[in-house]
Design a protein around this motif. Structure first.
Motif, PDB file in Angstrom:
ATOM      1  N   GLN A 280       0.836  -1.205   0.000  1.00 26.42           N
ATOM      2  CA  GLN A 280       0.000   0.000   0.000  1.00 26.42           C
ATOM      3  C   GLN A 280       0.869   1.253   0.000  1.00 26.42           C
ATOM      4  O   GLN A 280       0.582   2.231  -0.710  1.00 26.42           O
ATOM      5  CB  GLN A 280      -0.935  -0.016   1.219  1.00 26.42           C
ATOM      6  CG  GLN A 280      -2.010   1.061   1.206  1.00 26.42           C
ATOM      7  CD  GLN A 280      -1.524   2.386   1.799  1.00 26.42           C
ATOM      8  OE1 GLN A 280      -0.655   2.389   2.663  1.00 26.42           O
ATOM      9  NE2 GLN A 280      -2.112   3.479   1.317  1.00 26.42           N
ATOM     10  N   ALA A 281       1.971   1.253   0.789  1.00 22.95           N
ATOM     11  CA  ALA A 281       2.882   2.390   0.821  1.00 22.95           C
ATOM     12  C   ALA A 281       3.573   2.572  -0.527  1.00 22.95           C
ATOM     13  O   ALA A 281       3.729   3.696  -1.024  1.00 22.95           O
ATOM     14  CB  ALA A 281       3.919   2.197   1.927  1.00 22.95           C
ATOM     15  N   VAL A 282       3.957   1.457  -1.137  1.00 21.06           N
ATOM     16  CA  VAL A 282       4.610   1.513  -2.449  1.00 21.06           C
ATOM     17  C   VAL A 282       3.687   2.140  -3.482  1.00 21.06           C
ATOM     18  O   VAL A 282       4.085   3.017  -4.274  1.00 21.06           O
ATOM     19  CB  VAL A 282       5.051   0.103  -2.880  1.00 21.06           C
ATOM     20  CG1 VAL A 282       5.441   0.098  -4.359  1.00 21.06           C
ATOM     21  CG2 VAL A 282       6.210  -0.379  -2.016  1.00 21.06           C
ATOM     22  N   ASP A 283       2.426   1.732  -3.477  1.00 16.53           N
ATOM     23  CA  ASP A 283       1.461   2.283  -4.431  1.00 16.53           C
ATOM     24  C   ASP A 283       1.187   3.754  -4.163  1.00 16.53           C
ATOM     25  O   ASP A 283       1.070   4.564  -5.097  1.00 16.53           O
ATOM     26  CB  ASP A 283       0.162   1.484  -4.370  1.00 16.53           C
ATOM     27  CG  ASP A 283       0.320   0.067  -4.924  1.00 16.53           C
ATOM     28  OD1 ASP A 283       1.240  -0.130  -5.751  1.00 16.53           O
ATOM     29  OD2 ASP A 283      -0.462  -0.819  -4.524  1.00 16.53           O
ATOM     30  N   ALA A 284       1.062   4.103  -2.875  1.00 15.79           N
ATOM     31  CA  ALA A 284       0.709   5.482  -2.535  1.00 15.79           C
ATOM     32  C   ALA A 284       1.815   6.461  -2.948  1.00 15.79           C
ATOM     33  O   ALA A 284       1.539   7.520  -3.536  1.00 15.79           O
ATOM     34  CB  ALA A 284       0.444   5.595  -1.036  1.00 15.79           C
ATOM     35  N   VAL A 285       3.063   6.121  -2.663  1.00 14.34           N
ATOM     36  CA  VAL A 285       4.175   7.037  -2.940  1.00 14.34           C
ATOM     37  C   VAL A 285       4.514   7.057  -4.426  1.00 14.34           C
ATOM     38  O   VAL A 285       5.017   8.055  -4.951  1.00 14.34           O
ATOM     39  CB  VAL A 285       5.402   6.660  -2.081  1.00 14.34           C
ATOM     40  CG1 VAL A 285       6.611   7.501  -2.453  1.00 14.34           C
ATOM     41  CG2 VAL A 285       5.084   6.838  -0.607  1.00 14.34           C
ATOM     42  N   GLY A 286       4.245   5.955  -5.119  1.00 12.37           N
ATOM     43  CA  GLY A 286       4.542   5.911  -6.545  1.00 12.37           C
ATOM     44  C   GLY A 286       5.831   5.194  -6.867  1.00 12.37           C
ATOM     45  O   GLY A 286       6.462   5.500  -7.890  1.00 12.37           O
ATOM     46  N   SER A 287       6.225   4.252  -6.037  1.00 16.65           N
ATOM     47  CA  SER A 287       7.470   3.516  -6.280  1.00 16.65           C
ATOM     48  C   SER A 287       7.218   2.091  -6.768  1.00 16.65           C
ATOM     49  O   SER A 287       8.128   1.274  -6.781  1.00 16.65           O
ATOM     50  CB  SER A 287       8.321   3.474  -4.989  1.00 16.65           C
ATOM     51  OG  SER A 287       7.584   2.916  -3.919  1.00 16.65           O
ATOM     52  N   ALA A 288       5.977   1.788  -7.191  1.00 17.89           N
ATOM     53  CA  ALA A 288       5.649   0.422  -7.606  1.00 17.89           C
ATOM     54  C   ALA A 288       6.466   0.004  -8.829  1.00 17.89           C
ATOM     55  O   ALA A 288       6.978  -1.123  -8.894  1.00 17.89           O
ATOM     56  CB  ALA A 288       4.150   0.310  -7.897  1.00 17.89           C
ATOM     57  N   ALA A 289       6.580   0.889  -9.805  1.00 17.27           N
ATOM     58  CA  ALA A 289       7.345   0.548 -11.016  1.00 17.27           C
ATOM     59  C   ALA A 289       8.799   0.263 -10.670  1.00 17.27           C
ATOM     60  O   ALA A 289       9.424  -0.654 -11.228  1.00 17.27           O
ATOM     61  CB  ALA A 289       7.244   1.678 -12.033  1.00 17.27           C
TER      62      ALA A 289
END
Length: 568
Positions: free
Chosen positions: A437-446
């Motif tokens: 969830q933190a990865v998606d929120a901050v924008g570091s998923a890619a």
């Protein structure tokens, strides 16, 4: 200057100083005798008693040998007096460097400590010689002719006292000149490094005004030093030349009252060979070595870290003080990198309520990162107070403070390990869903996918500066700390990635303080703090447009990549 003088006086309170003073006594004898010897020898020669005159001159030579023996012993005692002072300064510098990691300590060890030691030794010798001369001449004049002593000693002492008064003024002027030099060098460096940008933006008029102020200040400081030099010349005229002129003018009157030619010549000898050179030497030493001693020692003493304050309240008995929430409150907050330095922040009043989003803007080097360090407890205020949850950060345990705030600096820290270990470092028991969830929120998923997933090995050297910032931002987002301070933590991200990360923190809950890198960061905040020199202005975008010329200037120079609307 009083502090430096007290330090020097304290160094003289030992047995070596007493020995040096005792060995100075033999030097008083030839100083007291040479005027009398000249007077008696002159009168003997004029009366036709040549051998009597030669005997007086021979006695002067014998007493000079006694004085030389005393001088030899003085230099031996000088090392015993000066070296302990040097050792104490070395301990101060090294101790301060170990506590603060001060990179300038090497310069102070190699140069500044040696300057203080050498100038202190020189001042001790000069002042000692001056005292010997003064006591010897006074004793000789009183023995030779008290009337001459009444004529020459008062103006001499008046000139010397005036030179001491000017010395304090000169020390202030030298400090001002040094500060003006530093300000001018800083302004010139900033101007020269940005010549291309200045030309491209047409900012020549602003830069002319920016660089002109330190140039004018430097010129004014040099003019002030020149005035001090003129005052010192006047002091020497009063103390060195006035006694000679008075004695010459009073010569006929003295001869008419029974003063012999030899006695008058002896008085002139005391003035020309004793008082005048002694005053010239001590004034020159105090005005040169004395000022270097005061200024250099002041820098060494001022750059020592302040003594640690006892913890208040229950912490004195071993119990930790718990902050009540995470509100940030500053009252009269002042910080300078050493008492001799200009304050970076001065008398700042600020309240950041829990849950508020604040942006801090201002020119580079104005104190934004310093404020972030104060809020996070990495720096201690020079004056005033900064409270985090009603408690100074320095009085909160490290573990409790770490759970209250998280700071992400411009150079993000990433370590060798798995991606998951880097992300949940501040919350080790975080579940996989919380991390994702933190990865998606901050924008570091890619980025996480490119690295091979949460369990992939992360090598810091393989990441760009912006990718390291994404990892650190996700780590901070996942942490339990309710206060997040981003010190230009998104400067290597593109504007869209920056917007997504900052909006994620704004929606996360808690308090967000952003040291703004782009105008868009400031426009997203609820409140904006503008740092302008050692002044500060707090308000919204609309109020600052009216109240802060610097904010309007920054707004015009910044190039907003997206025309977002300011926060309401």
């Amino acid at each position: 200057m009083k502090r430096e003088l007290r330090y020097g006086v304290a160094a003289l309170r030992n047995r070596s100083a007493l020995k040096l003073a005792l060995w100075s006594v033999p030097e008083i004898l030839p100083t007291a005798l040479y005027g009398i010897a000249v007077a008696r020898a002159t009168d003997s020669f004029l009366a036709g008693h040549a051998w009597q005159g030669i005997a007086w001159l021979g006695g002067l030579v014998a007493t000079a040998c006694i004085g030389a023996a005393g001088s030899y012993q003085v230099y031996g005692r000088l090392g015993e007096l000066v070296e302990p002072l040097r050792d104490d300064l070395v301990r101060r510098v090294v101790g301060g460097a170990l506590r603060t990691g001060d990179d300038a300590a090497v310069a102070r060890l190699n140069r500044q400590v040696e300057i203080v030691r050498d100038t202190f030794a020189g001042l001790v010798l000069v002042v000692r010689s001056f005292a010997v001369t003064l006591f010897g001449v006074l004793a000789g004049l009183l023995s030779l002719a008290p009337a001459i002593a009444v004529l020459v000693v008062p103006p001499f002492l008046l000139g010397f006292a005036a030179s001491l008064a000017v010395l304090g003024l000169a020390a202030d002027r030298v400090r001002a000149s040094l500060q003006a030099d530093e300000d001018l060098a800083a302004a010139a460096g900033m101007t020269f490094s940005g010549v291309r940008d200045i030309t491209a933006t047409g900012s020549e008029e602003f830069v002319e005004h920016f660089a002109g102020r330190p140039i004018e200040a430097q010129a004014a400081a040099e003019r002030s030093l020149a005035k001090v030099a003129a005052l010192r010349t006047l002091c020497f005229a009063v103390g060195g030349w006035a006694p000679l002129l008075i004695l010459l003018a009073a010569g006929p009157w003295l001869v008419g009252r029974g003063v012999s030619t030899g006695t008058l010549l002896g008085g002139l000898t005391y003035v020309l060979i004793g008082l005048q050179p002694a005053l010239s030497t001590v004034m020159g030493a105090l005005g040169d070595s004395g000022l270097r001693y005061v200024v250099t020692l002041g820098r060494i003493l001022s750059l020592q870290p302040p003594p640690e304050r006892p913890l208040r309240g229950s912490q004195q008995s071993g119990a930790a003080i718990e902050p009540a929430g995470h509100q940030v409150r500053a009252r009269g907050l002042t910080f300078a990198y050493g008492p001799a330095a200009e304050p970076v922040l001065e008398r700042l009043d600020l309240v950041v309520a829990e849950g508020e989003h604040l942006a801090v803007v201002g020119p580079s080097g104005i104190g934004k990162s310093t404020l972030a360090g104060l809020i996070c407890g990495l720096l201690t205020p020079t004056e005033g107070r900064l409270l985090l949850g009603g408690v100074p950060p320095s009085e909160v345990t490290a573990e409790r403070l770490a759970g209250t705030r998280v700071l992400i600096p411009q150079e993000a820290y990433v370590f060798s390990g798995t991606v998951r270990e880097n992300l949940d470092y501040l919350l080790p028991d975080a579940s996989t869903s919380e991390v994702e969830q933190a990865v998606d929120a901050v924008g570091s998923a890619a980025l996480v996918r490119r690295l091979g997933g949460l369990d992939a090995t992360l090598r810091p050297g393989d990441l760009s500066a912006g990718e390291r910032q994404l990892i650190a931002l996700t780590r901070a987002y996942l942490s339990p700390a309710p206060l997040v301070v981003l010190d230009e933590a998104t400067c290597f991200l593109d504007p869209e990635a920056e917007r997504r990360a900052e909006q994620a923190f704004a929606q996360r809950g808690g308090t967000l303080i952003v040291i703004a890198h782009r105008i868009s960061s400031a426009l997203r905040a609820q409140q904006i703090l503008v740092l302008d020199g050692n002044r500060a202005t707090l308000g919204t975008h609309q109020t600052l447009l009216r109240a802060s010329p610097l904010y309007r200037e920054l707004l015009g120079h910044w190039q907003p990549e997206d025309r977002i609307q300011p926060a309401s």
